[in-house]
Enzyme design. Structure first.
Site, short mmCIF file in Angstrom:
data_model
loop_
_atom_site.label_atom_id
_atom_site.label_comp_id
_atom_site.label_asym_id
_atom_site.label_seq_id
_atom_site.Cartn_x
_atom_site.Cartn_y
_atom_site.Cartn_z
N GLU A 177 6.55 4.68 7.61
CA GLU A 177 6.24 5.93 6.91
C GLU A 177 7.14 7.06 7.39
OE1 GLU A 177 2.09 5.97 7.70
OE2 GLU A 177 1.60 4.89 5.87
N LYS A 234 3.94 -6.92 3.75
CA LYS A 234 3.71 -5.48 3.50
C LYS A 234 3.48 -4.81 4.84
CE LYS A 234 0.64 -3.18 3.41
NZ LYS A 234 -0.30 -2.35 4.24
N THR A 292 -9.18 10.09 2.02
CA THR A 292 -10.20 9.05 1.84
C THR A 292 -11.02 9.38 0.60
OG1 THR A 292 -11.49 10.32 3.40
CG2 THR A 292 -10.43 8.34 4.20
N THR A 345 -2.14 -5.13 11.63
CA THR A 345 -1.50 -4.02 10.93
C THR A 345 -0.35 -4.39 10.01
OG1 THR A 345 -0.07 -3.57 12.79
CG2 THR A 345 -2.17 -2.42 12.69
N ASN A 405 0.50 10.82 6.25
CA ASN A 405 -0.78 10.46 6.86
C ASN A 405 -1.81 11.59 6.83
OD1 ASN A 405 -0.68 7.64 7.73
ND2 ASN A 405 1.22 8.37 8.68
N THR A 464 0.87 -1.19 0.00
CA THR A 464 0.00 0.00 0.00
C THR A 464 0.90 1.24 0.00
OG1 THR A 464 -0.24 -0.14 2.41
CG2 THR A 464 -2.00 -1.09 1.08
#
Lengths: 405, 405
Positions: free
Chosen positions: B278, B184, B405, B195, B400, B158
């Site tokens: 991230e 992942k 969305t 997660t 983030n 992702t």
């Protein structure tokens, strides 16, 4: 409740000096390299009933241990606070230095050292510069007579960007009673006490027992219902002094009014701490309803309020309700995924665990505002909780990455 | 251990296709707007023993429930995974769609739907685009014959910036056994499973019971010992398929060797997930020793590894050990503040709860490196734990906040 009590709480000015019979001052002693104020004194004209709630961190700082000891008798006369140095992880010398702060304060005020509450906030693991502390306390004492509450509120700041004060009054049998307070917060604020300083004064006459219970109640609804980054610190405390100078005894029906006034002062100070969260651009109220019980509701609300993913989504002004539901799901609260409703403002985005059509313009409006309310209804029971938090911006990282030891 | 087993584990190439008798492929079906690969198939030539560990999030996604059901018999033949859409918070239709993914996969592979493990990752609350999913599965099935493991590893990504593969081999009675995997991760990685996705293959012959226990052991030491941001997701799973194609039965002394091989694959995949956290610029190993017990050590290590303040300090390359001690102190682990030692690399900064003189140049070197080890010795008992995490940079917030969305 009796008719004699007007439970209407009125906001007044003056912070910790709004109640009668208190003096306060704040000075720069050189602990902070910036030259900003770093020593505060708060003194009651008479010995006061006193109570405090302390950090639950097992690596609590020296002043926390000392102040706990000094409050065993439920009495205090003065609070001395320094910012810029936490006197934490400082071993035996740290304990001695905390005691010295009490001794110096007692000496200049001509009171008993056991009547002094000591509090420190700032860098961990560095011994206090005692010469500066001593000179600072003396300087602060000299300014008490015409002291300004805002100076004290400023002197307890660390990364705070503004001083935090609040005060209210209410009537009992025709007489006014006042409750005032000051606080510092910014980063490292999370429920379960710890990680902030707040000092509350009142001219009500309150027994130590009632004061202790009232403070605990208020702290649960205020300082333990906010979160900035989920970390809890080594130092922090909320203390209250009640000197009785209003002449009004808090007993019978007045207990409820006093509780409400104390709640309001603590809640407003707590909210100011969130508003001043490091790098915060949004103030977010997280409501959880329909939980199995209140404790469960608080667990879910705290998980949501502490989630970095939720907080960055609010910074990004994105309606990422998935992160909110996921946070409720990994909290220890009881959650049935097929029953959860989620609201942004008044707009329902999720119903019984499934997305519903919503007015995107309205949700956009909610997300663009500085103050945001969200609600998660677990639809399981009657438990509810309300927690305040802030969003998570680049500046949080900047402030905390650049705050060098 | 018997002399017949060479417990030396050798790293080999090939990921999930390193073990004999597996096929894999990855294709772009259009679920991801980017046009990147988003459907992966992993198929065993024969029905395999299978086990999995799933998210503990109470708002688990539809494929999690389905895959749990399909693994009750300890057997599986294929795994189908889509990225770009989590099929979480999608209600009854989501359940049906997960079932359809199993049905379509079973049909094109001419196997039983109950032999299919289904997995999804991506956005929450949006129904799967079933036409794309169906076409994608068919396309992927057509590429199995000369399929490339790396394509599957890419198709499960992702926000990951690189595909994650690892494989090892070891000898039992002169025969080679292989264990390989893909994973992942990126954001939302925290201990307690959940997660992340990881799929492990082996050509060992292992009973479902031994496989289940071995996987649980490995996951505790690997995926449950990493953290990126403390959030746990709705979807994630670690699954292992053992098809026996090496002809070697894992029993008696070979169990230990198999465990070590599985540990190594899981640990290396877990570390790759942290390295790809991230916005991460540092890879940090947090060791806690001297805890009352191992569980306490893990609690303290996780509190440290999850602390935003600790993580931003590492980003800022600052030796802020105070934040580390504070995090240990607010964890639920037993901590005596006067006993704690803290090390950065080999340099001791704190001894018995007090700062000591240290070589600042050496600590600076530790902090400037990309890989950092710290150690907290609680000096209370024999418990220890090791947790891996990454630092917390501006880019974490950016990624983030901007993931809309």
């Amino acid at each position: 409740m009796s008719n004699d009590i007007n439970i209407e709480i009125k906001q007044i000015s003056g912070g910790v000096l709004a109640p009668k019979g208190f003096k306060a001052s704040g000075v720069a002693s050189g602990i902070k390299q910036s030259g900003n104020k770093d020593i505060a004194l708060l003194v009651s004209d008479k010995t006061a009933s006193a109570a405090a709630v302390f950090t639950t961190n097992k690596v609590a700082a020296a002043p926390v241990f000392l102040s706990k000891k000094h409050l065993v008798d439920g009495k205090a006369r003065a609070v001395v606070i320094n910012s810029g140095n936490a006197n934490a992880c400082t071993g035996k010398q740290g304990d001695e230095n905390a005691q010295k702060m009490a001794d110096i304060t007692a000496e200049v005020l001509a009171i008993d050292p056991d009547e002094v509450i000591v509090s420190s906030t700032g860098i961990i693991g560095v011994q206090l510069p005692m010469k500066k502390i001593e000179d600072g306390i003396k300087l602060a004492a000299g300014k008490l007579y015409n002291g300004i509450g805002a100076d004290a509120a400023e002197a307890i700041m660390t990364t705070d960007t503004f001083p935090k004060e609040y005060a209210v009054s209410f009537m009992v049998n025709g007489s006014e009673v006042r409750v005032g307070g000051m606080a510092k917060g910014s980063g490292m604020i999370e429920p379960n006490m710890a990680t902030m300083l707040a000092f509350v004064t009142t001219d009500a006459r309150v027994t130590a027992d009632i004061l202790k219970q009232s403070l605990k109640n208020s702290v649960d609804k205020s300082f333990n219902s906010i979160t900035v980054d989920g970390d809890t610190s080594t130092n922090d405390m909320v203390a209250v002094l009640a000197n009785g100078e209003s002449g009004i005894e808090i007993e019978h029906d007045a207990v409820e009014a006093f509780q409400e006034a104390l709640d309001q002062v603590c809640i407003e100070l707590a909210k100011l701490i969130v508003r001043d969260g490091e790098g915060a651009t949004k103030f977010i109220e997280v409501n959880v309803t329909g939980a199995a019980d209140d404790a469960d509701a608080k667990k879910a609300a705290k998980a949501i309020a502490n989630s970095n993913l939720v907080k960055t989504a609010f910074f990004g002004q994105d309606a990422n309700w998935g992160r909110i539901v996921a946070a409720a799901g990994y909290s220890s609260a009881e959650v049935d995924k097929d029953k959860v409703d989620v609201y942004y403002g008044d707009e329902k985005l999720l119903e019984s665990g499934q997305p519903v059509d919503y007015d995107a313009a309205k949700v956009d409006e909610v997300l663009k505002a500085k103050d945001i309310k969200i609600k998660v209804d677990l639809n399981l029971g009657k438990g509810s909780a309300r927690v305040w938090t802030c969003d998570f911006s680049y500046d949080y990282v900047k402030i905390n990455a650049e705050y060098h030891t």
